[in-house]
Design a protein around this motif. Structure first.
Motif, short mmCIF file in Angstrom:
data_model
loop_
_atom_site.label_atom_id
_atom_site.label_comp_id
_atom_site.label_asym_id
_atom_site.label_seq_id
_atom_site.Cartn_x
_atom_site.Cartn_y
_atom_site.Cartn_z
N THR A 33 67.75 41.11 63.48
CA THR A 33 68.91 40.84 62.63
C THR A 33 68.55 41.13 61.18
N LYS A 36 71.76 37.94 58.98
CA LYS A 36 73.10 37.44 59.23
C LYS A 36 73.64 37.93 60.57
N GLN A 37 73.48 39.23 60.84
CA GLN A 37 74.06 39.83 62.03
C GLN A 37 73.01 40.65 62.78
N GLN A 204 67.25 31.30 62.04
CA GLN A 204 68.56 31.93 62.18
C GLN A 204 68.67 32.65 63.51
#
Length: 299
Positions: A33, A36-37, A204
Protein backbone atom coordinates in the motif's frame (compact mmCIF):
# COMPACT_ATOMS: atom_id res chain seq x y z
CA UNK A 1 -11.98 -14.74 -15.00
CA UNK A 2 -9.15 -12.66 -13.57
CA UNK A 3 -9.79 -9.97 -10.96
CA UNK A 4 -8.37 -6.63 -12.18
CA UNK A 5 -5.27 -5.37 -10.39
CA UNK A 6 -4.44 -1.70 -9.82
CA UNK A 7 -2.74 -0.11 -12.82
CA UNK A 8 0.95 0.64 -12.34
CA UNK A 9 1.12 4.37 -13.04
CA UNK A 10 4.85 4.87 -12.56
CA UNK A 11 4.25 7.20 -9.63
CA UNK A 12 7.11 7.25 -7.13
CA UNK A 13 5.52 7.06 -3.70
CA UNK A 14 6.93 8.59 -0.55
CA UNK A 15 6.42 5.24 1.14
CA UNK A 16 5.26 1.71 0.43
CA UNK A 17 4.14 -0.61 3.23
CA UNK A 18 4.74 -4.31 2.66
CA UNK A 19 3.34 -7.18 4.69
CA UNK A 20 2.43 -10.83 4.29
CA UNK A 21 -0.45 -12.92 5.64
CA UNK A 22 -0.65 -16.72 5.62
CA UNK A 23 -3.92 -18.26 4.45
CA UNK A 24 -5.54 -21.63 3.83
CA UNK A 25 -4.42 -24.10 1.15
CA UNK A 26 -0.77 -23.20 1.78
CA UNK A 27 -0.99 -19.69 0.34
CA UNK A 28 0.73 -16.52 1.51
CA UNK A 29 -0.44 -13.12 0.30
CA UNK A 30 1.90 -10.11 0.21
CA UNK A 31 0.20 -6.74 -0.09
CA UNK A 32 1.63 -3.31 -0.85
CA UNK A 33 0.00 0.00 0.00
CA UNK A 34 0.99 3.63 -0.32
CA UNK A 35 -0.09 4.20 3.26
CA UNK A 36 -3.75 4.60 2.34
CA UNK A 37 -4.71 2.31 -0.55
CA UNK A 38 -3.52 -0.95 -2.07
CA UNK A 39 -1.23 -0.57 -5.07
CA UNK A 40 -0.36 -4.24 -5.71
CA UNK A 41 -0.41 -7.76 -4.31
CA UNK A 42 1.47 -11.01 -4.82
CA UNK A 43 0.46 -14.62 -4.16
CA UNK A 44 3.24 -16.95 -3.02
CA UNK A 45 3.89 -20.10 -1.01
CA UNK A 46 5.81 -18.26 1.70
CA UNK A 47 7.51 -14.96 2.42
CA UNK A 48 10.92 -15.08 0.77
CA UNK A 49 13.21 -13.00 -1.44
CA UNK A 50 11.74 -14.07 -4.84
CA UNK A 51 8.18 -13.34 -3.67
CA UNK A 52 9.05 -9.87 -2.40
CA UNK A 53 11.19 -9.12 -5.42
CA UNK A 54 8.36 -10.08 -7.77
CA UNK A 55 6.14 -7.34 -6.35
CA UNK A 56 9.00 -4.85 -6.10
CA UNK A 57 9.94 -5.34 -9.75
CA UNK A 58 6.49 -4.14 -10.83
CA UNK A 59 6.66 -0.90 -8.85
CA UNK A 60 9.00 2.11 -8.98
CA UNK A 61 11.27 2.28 -5.94
CA UNK A 62 9.71 4.47 -3.22
CA UNK A 63 11.60 6.82 -0.92
CA UNK A 64 10.89 4.62 2.13
CA UNK A 65 9.65 1.06 2.58
CA UNK A 66 7.93 0.18 5.85
CA UNK A 67 8.20 -3.50 6.74
CA UNK A 68 8.05 -5.90 9.64
CA UNK A 69 11.30 -7.49 8.47
CA UNK A 70 9.75 -10.60 6.94
CA UNK A 71 11.96 -13.39 5.69
CA UNK A 72 13.82 -12.56 2.48
CA UNK A 73 12.84 -8.91 2.26
CA UNK A 74 16.37 -7.70 3.00
CA UNK A 75 17.76 -9.54 -0.04
CA UNK A 76 14.86 -8.41 -2.23
CA UNK A 77 15.43 -4.78 -1.26
CA UNK A 78 19.11 -5.09 -2.07
CA UNK A 79 18.30 -6.44 -5.54
CA UNK A 80 15.24 -4.37 -6.50
CA UNK A 81 15.23 -1.17 -4.44
CA UNK A 82 18.86 -0.68 -3.31
CA UNK A 83 18.48 3.06 -2.68
CA UNK A 84 15.21 2.90 -0.76
CA UNK A 85 15.38 3.72 2.94
CA UNK A 86 13.94 1.23 5.43
CA UNK A 87 11.62 1.86 8.34
CA UNK A 88 11.09 -1.19 10.51
CA UNK A 89 7.68 -1.60 12.05
CA UNK A 90 8.20 -0.52 15.66
CA UNK A 91 5.17 -2.49 16.82
CA UNK A 92 6.76 -5.70 15.57
CA UNK A 93 10.08 -4.74 17.13
CA UNK A 94 8.29 -4.34 20.45
CA UNK A 95 6.43 -7.64 19.97
CA UNK A 96 9.66 -9.50 19.18
CA UNK A 97 11.27 -8.11 22.32
CA UNK A 98 8.32 -9.24 24.45
CA UNK A 99 8.60 -12.70 22.89
CA UNK A 100 12.22 -12.90 24.06
CA UNK A 101 11.84 -11.28 27.47
CA UNK A 102 8.16 -12.04 28.27
CA UNK A 103 5.96 -9.28 29.68
CA UNK A 104 7.38 -9.81 33.16
CA UNK A 105 11.15 -10.36 32.96
CA UNK A 106 12.74 -11.68 36.14
CA UNK A 107 16.10 -9.94 35.84
CA UNK A 108 16.75 -6.25 36.40
CA UNK A 109 18.46 -6.07 33.03
CA UNK A 110 15.45 -7.61 31.31
CA UNK A 111 13.05 -5.22 33.00
CA UNK A 112 15.16 -2.23 31.99
CA UNK A 113 15.42 -3.36 28.37
CA UNK A 114 11.68 -4.03 28.15
CA UNK A 115 10.91 -0.60 29.59
CA UNK A 116 13.20 0.97 27.01
CA UNK A 117 11.53 -0.97 24.19
CA UNK A 118 8.09 0.12 25.36
CA UNK A 119 9.13 3.72 24.75
CA UNK A 120 9.68 3.15 21.03
CA UNK A 121 6.08 3.83 20.00
CA UNK A 122 5.98 7.10 21.98
CA UNK A 123 8.91 8.82 20.25
CA UNK A 124 7.82 11.81 18.20
CA UNK A 125 10.90 13.97 17.62
CA UNK A 126 14.52 13.48 16.48
CA UNK A 127 15.68 14.64 19.92
CA UNK A 128 13.66 11.92 21.63
CA UNK A 129 15.06 9.37 19.18
CA UNK A 130 18.63 10.46 19.90
CA UNK A 131 17.98 10.19 23.63
CA UNK A 132 16.56 6.68 23.21
CA UNK A 133 19.68 5.54 21.35
CA UNK A 134 21.83 7.05 24.10
CA UNK A 135 19.88 5.09 26.73
CA UNK A 136 20.37 1.89 24.71
CA UNK A 137 24.13 2.47 24.74
CA UNK A 138 24.02 3.07 28.46
CA UNK A 139 22.14 -0.18 28.98
CA UNK A 140 24.84 -2.04 27.10
CA UNK A 141 27.63 -0.45 29.10
CA UNK A 142 25.87 -1.48 32.30
CA UNK A 143 24.98 -5.04 31.33
CA UNK A 144 27.48 -6.07 28.65
CA UNK A 145 29.25 -8.47 31.02
CA UNK A 146 25.90 -10.11 31.79
CA UNK A 147 24.89 -10.72 28.16
CA UNK A 148 28.40 -11.99 27.36
CA UNK A 149 28.29 -14.68 30.04
CA UNK A 150 28.72 -18.23 28.76
CA UNK A 151 27.68 -21.57 30.20
CA UNK A 152 30.02 -24.48 29.44
CA UNK A 153 28.98 -28.08 29.03
CA UNK A 154 30.32 -30.61 31.54
CA UNK A 155 28.94 -33.74 29.85
CA UNK A 156 31.42 -35.86 27.83
CA UNK A 157 28.96 -36.63 25.02
CA UNK A 158 27.56 -33.15 24.51
CA UNK A 159 28.20 -31.69 21.05
CA UNK A 160 27.56 -28.12 22.20
CA UNK A 161 30.56 -26.99 24.25
CA UNK A 162 29.02 -23.71 25.43
CA UNK A 163 26.08 -21.34 24.97
CA UNK A 164 25.10 -17.84 26.00
CA UNK A 165 23.81 -17.96 29.55
CA UNK A 166 21.25 -15.21 28.94
CA UNK A 167 20.55 -16.00 25.29
CA UNK A 168 17.09 -14.41 25.03
CA UNK A 169 18.22 -11.21 26.73
CA UNK A 170 21.24 -11.04 24.47
CA UNK A 171 19.12 -11.64 21.35
CA UNK A 172 16.66 -8.90 22.33
CA UNK A 173 19.47 -6.39 22.82
CA UNK A 174 21.33 -7.38 19.65
CA UNK A 175 18.17 -6.87 17.59
CA UNK A 176 17.70 -3.35 18.93
CA UNK A 177 21.39 -2.55 18.53
CA UNK A 178 21.44 -3.79 14.91
CA UNK A 179 18.34 -1.81 13.93
CA UNK A 180 19.75 1.28 15.60
CA UNK A 181 23.13 0.88 13.88
CA UNK A 182 21.56 0.38 10.43
CA UNK A 183 19.26 3.38 11.03
CA UNK A 184 16.07 1.42 10.50
CA UNK A 185 14.34 2.49 13.72
CA UNK A 186 13.73 6.21 13.27
CA UNK A 187 13.75 6.80 9.51
CA UNK A 188 10.33 8.46 9.79
CA UNK A 189 11.87 11.23 11.92
CA UNK A 190 14.76 12.16 9.62
CA UNK A 191 14.70 15.75 8.28
CA UNK A 192 14.34 14.77 4.60
CA UNK A 193 11.04 13.04 5.44
CA UNK A 194 9.76 15.69 7.82
CA UNK A 195 6.63 16.50 5.78
CA UNK A 196 6.07 13.06 4.23
CA UNK A 197 4.05 11.49 7.07
CA UNK A 198 6.08 8.29 6.94
CA UNK A 199 4.50 5.51 9.01
CA UNK A 200 6.53 3.84 11.75
CA UNK A 201 4.35 0.69 11.89
CA UNK A 202 2.56 -1.58 9.43
CA UNK A 203 -0.63 -1.35 11.51
CA UNK A 204 -2.45 0.24 8.58
CA UNK A 205 -1.89 -2.98 6.66
CA UNK A 206 -2.76 -5.22 9.58
CA UNK A 207 -5.94 -3.40 10.56
CA UNK A 208 -7.06 -2.16 7.16
CA UNK A 209 -6.31 -5.21 5.01
CA UNK A 210 -5.30 -8.36 6.91
CA UNK A 211 -8.09 -8.03 9.48
CA UNK A 212 -10.84 -7.65 6.80
CA UNK A 213 -9.42 -10.69 4.97
CA UNK A 214 -9.71 -12.76 8.14
CA UNK A 215 -13.27 -11.52 8.70
CA UNK A 216 -14.19 -12.38 5.11
CA UNK A 217 -12.89 -15.92 5.43
CA UNK A 218 -14.50 -16.37 8.82
CA UNK A 219 -17.87 -15.26 7.43
CA UNK A 220 -17.60 -17.47 4.34
CA UNK A 221 -16.11 -20.62 5.81
CA UNK A 222 -15.45 -23.59 3.59
CA UNK A 223 -14.65 -21.70 0.40
CA UNK A 224 -12.82 -23.76 -2.18
CA UNK A 225 -9.31 -22.68 -3.07
CA UNK A 226 -10.24 -20.80 -6.29
CA UNK A 227 -13.23 -19.13 -4.64
CA UNK A 228 -11.14 -18.09 -1.63
CA UNK A 229 -8.56 -16.42 -3.85
CA UNK A 230 -11.19 -14.68 -5.99
CA UNK A 231 -13.07 -13.40 -2.93
CA UNK A 232 -9.88 -12.01 -1.40
CA UNK A 233 -8.78 -10.42 -4.67
CA UNK A 234 -12.11 -8.63 -5.07
CA UNK A 235 -11.74 -7.34 -1.51
CA UNK A 236 -8.25 -6.08 -2.36
CA UNK A 237 -9.53 -4.51 -5.56
CA UNK A 238 -12.15 -2.53 -3.68
CA UNK A 239 -9.42 -1.16 -1.39
CA UNK A 240 -7.07 -0.30 -4.24
CA UNK A 241 -6.14 3.03 -5.81
CA UNK A 242 -8.51 2.42 -8.76
CA UNK A 243 -11.25 -0.03 -7.73
CA UNK A 244 -13.32 -1.59 -10.47
CA UNK A 245 -17.11 -1.79 -10.44
CA UNK A 246 -17.64 -5.58 -10.12
CA UNK A 247 -20.98 -5.67 -11.99
CA UNK A 248 -19.80 -3.44 -14.83
CA UNK A 249 -16.46 -5.22 -15.11
CA UNK A 250 -17.95 -8.72 -15.20
CA UNK A 251 -20.66 -7.65 -17.67
CA UNK A 252 -18.04 -6.23 -20.04
CA UNK A 253 -15.94 -9.35 -19.72
CA UNK A 254 -18.90 -11.58 -20.62
CA UNK A 255 -19.73 -9.38 -23.62
CA UNK A 256 -16.12 -9.60 -24.77
CA UNK A 257 -16.16 -13.39 -24.50
CA UNK A 258 -19.47 -13.59 -26.40
CA UNK A 259 -18.09 -11.39 -29.19
CA UNK A 260 -15.02 -13.60 -29.47
CA UNK A 261 -17.20 -16.67 -29.81
CA UNK A 262 -19.34 -15.02 -32.52
CA UNK A 263 -16.24 -13.92 -34.40
CA UNK A 264 -14.93 -17.47 -34.60
CA UNK A 265 -15.83 -19.24 -37.88
CA UNK A 266 -18.02 -22.32 -37.68
CA UNK A 267 -16.00 -25.49 -38.13
CA UNK A 268 -16.52 -27.32 -41.43
CA UNK A 269 -16.85 -31.09 -41.27
CA UNK A 270 -13.91 -32.85 -42.88
CA UNK A 271 -15.47 -36.32 -42.92
CA UNK A 272 -18.92 -37.43 -44.11
CA UNK A 273 -21.43 -38.21 -41.39
CA UNK A 274 -21.18 -41.73 -40.09
CA UNK A 275 -23.89 -44.22 -41.00
CA UNK A 276 -26.06 -45.46 -38.21
CA UNK A 277 -28.34 -48.46 -37.87
CA UNK A 278 -31.59 -46.53 -37.69
CA UNK A 279 -32.47 -47.29 -41.33
CA UNK A 280 -33.00 -50.85 -42.53
CA UNK A 281 -31.08 -51.29 -45.77
CA UNK A 282 -32.00 -54.92 -46.31
CA UNK A 283 -32.06 -55.50 -50.10
CA UNK A 284 -35.49 -57.11 -49.95
CA UNK A 285 -36.89 -53.77 -48.89
CA UNK A 286 -35.42 -51.87 -51.85
CA UNK A 287 -38.77 -50.75 -53.06
CA UNK A 288 -38.03 -47.07 -52.99
CA UNK A 289 -39.06 -46.87 -49.36
CA UNK A 290 -37.22 -46.69 -46.10
CA UNK A 291 -38.09 -49.00 -43.29
CA UNK A 292 -37.46 -47.77 -39.72
CA UNK A 293 -36.48 -50.45 -37.26
CA UNK A 294 -38.51 -50.74 -34.12
CA UNK A 295 -37.97 -52.41 -30.81
CA UNK A 296 -34.83 -52.85 -28.69
CA UNK A 297 -31.55 -51.76 -30.18
CA UNK A 298 -29.62 -54.63 -31.67
CA UNK A 299 -32.62 -57.04 -31.64
Amino acid sequence: MEVPKPQVTGEIYDQILLDGIYLAYGWCLITATNGKQIIDWQWCQRENAPAYQAIMNRLPAPMVVVTDGGAGIKKALRNAWPNTRVQRCLFHVKTNTITDLTRKPKTVAGKALLALTNQLLTIKTPQEAANWIRLLHQWHQLYQDLINEKTYSTGPNTKTRWWWTHERLRRAYKRLERLSRTEHLFTYLEPEFANKNIDHTTNQLEGGINAPIRRLLNTHRGLSEPHMKKAIQWLLNQKSIDPANPIKYLTNQHKHLDQEKLAQPMPHPTNPPQYDNAIDYNPKHQDESLHIRKGWTGH
